[in-house]
Design a protein around this motif. Structure first.
Motif, PDB file in Angstrom:
ATOM      1  N   GLU A  35      80.198 -68.265 100.600  1.00 16.35           N
ATOM      2  CA  GLU A  35      79.387 -67.424 101.490  1.00 16.35           C
ATOM      3  C   GLU A  35      80.040 -67.229 102.851  1.00 16.35           C
ATOM      4  N   HIS A  36      80.654 -68.296 103.393  1.00 17.82           N
ATOM      5  CA  HIS A  36      81.218 -68.239 104.736  1.00 17.82           C
ATOM      6  C   HIS A  36      82.499 -67.410 104.791  1.00 17.82           C
ATOM      7  N   LEU A  37      83.118 -67.121 103.640  1.00 20.16           N
ATOM      8  CA  LEU A  37      84.348 -66.323 103.650  1.00 20.16           C
ATOM      9  C   LEU A  37      84.234 -65.093 102.741  1.00 20.16           C
ATOM     10  N   ARG A  38      83.028 -64.543 102.718  1.00 23.46           N
ATOM     11  CA  ARG A  38      82.784 -63.392 101.840  1.00 23.46           C
ATOM     12  C   ARG A  38      83.648 -62.183 102.218  1.00 23.46           C
ATOM     13  N   MET A  39      84.023 -62.094 103.499  1.00 21.45           N
ATOM     14  CA  MET A  39      84.892 -60.985 103.907  1.00 21.45           C
ATOM     15  C   MET A  39      86.240 -61.084 103.207  1.00 21.45           C
ATOM     16  N   ASN A  40      86.777 -62.308 103.130  1.00 25.32           N
ATOM     17  CA  ASN A  40      88.020 -62.506 102.383  1.00 25.32           C
ATOM     18  C   ASN A  40      87.805 -62.150 100.916  1.00 25.32           C
ATOM     19  N   GLY A  41      86.662 -62.568 100.363  1.00 24.40           N
ATOM     20  CA  GLY A  41      86.355 -62.271  98.968  1.00 24.40           C
ATOM     21  C   GLY A  41      86.292 -60.774  98.698  1.00 24.40           C
ATOM     22  N   ALA A  42      85.736 -60.036  99.666  1.00 23.45           N
ATOM     23  CA  ALA A  42      85.675 -58.575  99.520  1.00 23.45           C
ATOM     24  C   ALA A  42      87.082 -57.994  99.478  1.00 23.45           C
ATOM     25  N   TYR A  43      87.959 -58.502 100.342  1.00 18.15           N
ATOM     26  CA  TYR A  43      89.351 -58.038 100.349  1.00 18.15           C
ATOM     27  C   TYR A  43      90.042 -58.363  99.027  1.00 18.15           C
ATOM     28  N   TRP A  44      89.897 -59.607  98.543  1.00 16.19           N
ATOM     29  CA  TRP A  44      90.530 -59.976  97.270  1.00 16.19           C
ATOM     30  C   TRP A  44      90.027 -59.101  96.131  1.00 16.19           C
ATOM     31  N   GLY A  45      88.702 -58.943  96.060  1.00 18.43           N
ATOM     32  CA  GLY A  45      88.118 -58.191  94.951  1.00 18.43           C
ATOM     33  C   GLY A  45      88.445 -56.716  94.987  1.00 18.43           C
ATOM     34  N   LEU A  46      88.308 -56.110  96.158  1.00 20.16           N
ATOM     35  CA  LEU A  46      88.539 -54.666  96.271  1.00 20.16           C
ATOM     36  C   LEU A  46      90.014 -54.318  96.091  1.00 20.16           C
ATOM     37  N   THR A  47      90.901 -55.166  96.600  1.00 19.06           N
ATOM     38  CA  THR A  47      92.323 -54.895  96.404  1.00 19.06           C
ATOM     39  C   THR A  47      92.691 -55.025  94.934  1.00 19.06           C
ATOM     40  N   THR A  48      92.094 -55.999  94.250  1.00 19.45           N
ATOM     41  CA  THR A  48      92.317 -56.125  92.810  1.00 19.45           C
ATOM     42  C   THR A  48      91.886 -54.859  92.093  1.00 19.45           C
ATOM     43  N   LEU A  49      90.691 -54.375  92.419  1.00 16.35           N
ATOM     44  CA  LEU A  49      90.195 -53.151  91.778  1.00 16.35           C
ATOM     45  C   LEU A  49      91.135 -51.975  92.047  1.00 16.35           C
ATOM     46  N   ASP A  50      91.638 -51.870  93.266  1.00 17.24           N
ATOM     47  CA  ASP A  50      92.533 -50.755  93.588  1.00 17.24           C
ATOM     48  C   ASP A  50      93.844 -50.875  92.807  1.00 17.24           C
ATOM     49  N   LEU A  51      94.391 -52.092  92.717  1.00 21.35           N
ATOM     50  CA  LEU A  51      95.630 -52.285  91.954  1.00 21.35           C
ATOM     51  C   LEU A  51      95.420 -51.934  90.480  1.00 21.35           C
ATOM     52  N   LEU A  52      94.191 -52.162  90.004  1.00 21.05           N
ATOM     53  CA  LEU A  52      93.851 -51.843  88.610  1.00 21.05           C
ATOM     54  C   LEU A  52      93.444 -50.379  88.446  1.00 21.05           C
ATOM     55  N   ASN A  53      93.474 -49.613  89.540  1.00 23.70           N
ATOM     56  CA  ASN A  53      93.035 -48.208  89.536  1.00 23.70           C
ATOM     57  C   ASN A  53      91.558 -48.086  89.197  1.00 23.70           C
ATOM     58  N   LYS A  54      90.741 -49.046  89.709  1.00 27.36           N
ATOM     59  CA  LYS A  54      89.303 -49.076  89.417  1.00 27.36           C
ATOM     60  C   LYS A  54      88.464 -49.115  90.693  1.00 27.36           C
ATOM     61  N   ILE A  55      89.022 -48.704  91.816  1.00 21.94           N
ATOM     62  CA  ILE A  55      88.306 -48.811  93.082  1.00 21.94           C
ATOM     63  C   ILE A  55      87.046 -47.952  93.092  1.00 21.94           C
ATOM     64  N   GLY A  56      86.988 -46.953  92.232  1.00 28.29           N
ATOM     65  CA  GLY A  56      85.812 -46.091  92.149  1.00 28.29           C
ATOM     66  C   GLY A  56      84.589 -46.786  91.588  1.00 28.29           C
ATOM     67  N   ALA A  57      84.743 -48.021  91.114  1.00 30.93           N
ATOM     68  CA  ALA A  57      83.624 -48.758  90.526  1.00 30.93           C
ATOM     69  C   ALA A  57      82.661 -49.297  91.579  1.00 30.93           C
ATOM     70  N   ILE A  58      83.037 -49.210  92.866  1.00 32.21           N
ATOM     71  CA  ILE A  58      82.176 -49.771  93.911  1.00 32.21           C
ATOM     72  C   ILE A  58      81.630 -48.672  94.817  1.00 32.21           C
ATOM     73  N   ASP A  59      80.567 -48.994  95.533  1.00 34.89           N
ATOM     74  CA  ASP A  59      79.949 -48.073  96.488  1.00 34.89           C
ATOM     75  C   ASP A  59      80.651 -48.263  97.827  1.00 34.89           C
ATOM     76  N   ALA A  60      81.606 -47.404  98.122  1.00 38.52           N
ATOM     77  CA  ALA A  60      82.425 -47.559  99.321  1.00 38.52           C
ATOM     78  C   ALA A  60      81.588 -47.529 100.595  1.00 38.52           C
ATOM     79  N   ASP A  61      80.590 -46.662 100.664  1.00 38.69           N
ATOM     80  CA  ASP A  61      79.769 -46.562 101.874  1.00 38.69           C
ATOM     81  C   ASP A  61      79.005 -47.855 102.129  1.00 38.69           C
ATOM     82  N   ALA A  62      78.512 -48.477 101.053  1.00 47.50           N
ATOM     83  CA  ALA A  62      77.779 -49.735 101.197  1.00 47.50           C
ATOM     84  C   ALA A  62      78.704 -50.840 101.690  1.00 47.50           C
ATOM     85  N   VAL A  63      79.938 -50.848 101.198  1.00 47.53           N
ATOM     86  CA  VAL A  63      80.914 -51.857 101.627  1.00 47.53           C
ATOM     87  C   VAL A  63      81.235 -51.677 103.102  1.00 47.53           C
TER      88      VAL A  63
END
Length: 314
Positions: free
Chosen positions: A29-57
């Motif tokens: 919980e205390h490092l969720r910002m890092n988690g968002a970076y790890w997860g979103l960058t993974t999705l982008d590398l996989l060409n799946k960044i469209g799976a998330i709500d960018a505005d909400a992020v």
């Protein structure tokens, strides 16, 4: 062994992001910002960044900003720190939304953490570590504000952390460690200062991190861990010595750490998966030009197309 389970890893990342009350979410919980970076960058590398709500992020990221100092916290209600500020900037860069930032305020916060000797404190409480030097230099470079710090002093401090084995520690005299080496080499690369690195000596230390199972460890006599697929490989690429390791064996090690049923990558085969190791496993494969993955920049730790968009477009 099989190949990379792209679809399952993408589903795993999205599922973790949606969970708020399970064990994994609570302990990070205390490092969720890092988690968002790890997860979103993974999705982008996989060409799946469209799976998330960018505005909400973007909205959540901005809610984590301390409106007084300009730095970002790891989550709502937490204190700002360089570790989370760089992740916030990287996430916004990933989503092409750096425009939502008051760049002067954020860069003033980062620059204000530089000490007289060129080092950087992580936050107002004053802990010093070469990780923070990297975070500050990478962040300010992405924001186009490196001129706000004394780059020469910053580089000299990093060089003062170099050891006789060619590696770098967290502070002067600190033990060489692959994670710290990435931070120091990355910061030197961004500032155009790689001439301070003994490439052969450091390259030898780094290539010795490859274990019999093909994986890489962070320092001598330690077990291999998927996350060092990033820390070691990126450093080897930046000093042009990546051909000194066996990429095929490392690729097999990473792929064997996948949860082939539910997605995600663990530190070692058959261990529990997490977002951290999923990101660094996929990033390591990207560095080795694994088919189907976007290319990641070894210094900025962002997809190359994102870095190019920042530096080569108006």
């Amino acid at each position: 062994m099989g190949g990379l389970e792209e679809e399952k890893h993408a589903r795993y990342i999205v599922s973790v992001e949606k969970k708020k009350d399970d064990f994994e979410s609570l302990v990070i919980e205390h490092l969720r910002m890092n988690g968002a970076y790890w997860g979103l960058t993974t999705l982008d590398l996989l060409n799946k960044i469209g799976a998330i709500d960018a505005d909400a992020v973007v909205s959540w990221v901005m809610e984590c900003q301390d409106k007084d100092c300009g730095g970002f916290a790891g989550n709502l209600g937490h204190d700002p720190h360089l570790l989370y500020t760089i992740s916030a900037v990287q996430v916004l860069a990933l989503l092409d939304r750096l425009d939502v930032l008051d760049i002067e305020k954020v860069s003033d916060y980062v620059a204000g953490l530089q000490n007289e000797d060129g080092s950087f404190s992580g936050d107002m409480w004053g802990e010093i570590d070469t990780r923070f030097s990297y975070c500050a230099i990478c962040c300010l470079s992405l924001l186009g504000r490196l001129s706000k710090i004394n780059v020469e002093k910053a580089v000299n401090y990093i060089v003062s952390c170099k050891n006789l084995d060619g590696g770098f520690g967290s502070i002067p005299g600190g033990e060489s460690h692959a994670g710290q080496i990435f931070c120091c080499v990355g910061a030197l690369a961004i500032t155009g200062s790689l001439h301070h690195v003994d490439r052969d000596l450091l390259g030898w230390w780094l290539c010795e991190r490859q274990c019999k199972d093909g994986g890489l460890n962070g320092r001598p006599e330690k077990l291999a861990d998927v996350c060092y697929s990033w820390w070691v490989l990126s450093s080897l690429i930046m000093i042009d010595r990546v051909h000194w390791i066996d990429k095929e064996k490392l690729t097999r090690f990473i792929l064997n750490c996948q949860d082939k049923d539910n997605g995600g990558i663990s530190d070692r085969p058959d261990n529990a998966v997490d977002v951290f190791h999923t990101y660094f496993g996929v990033a390591g494969l990207s560095l080795m030009e694994y088919p189907g993955l976007k290319t990641i920049d070894p210094a900025y730790a962002l997809p190359v197309d994102v870095v190019n968009r920042i530096f080569f477009t108006k």
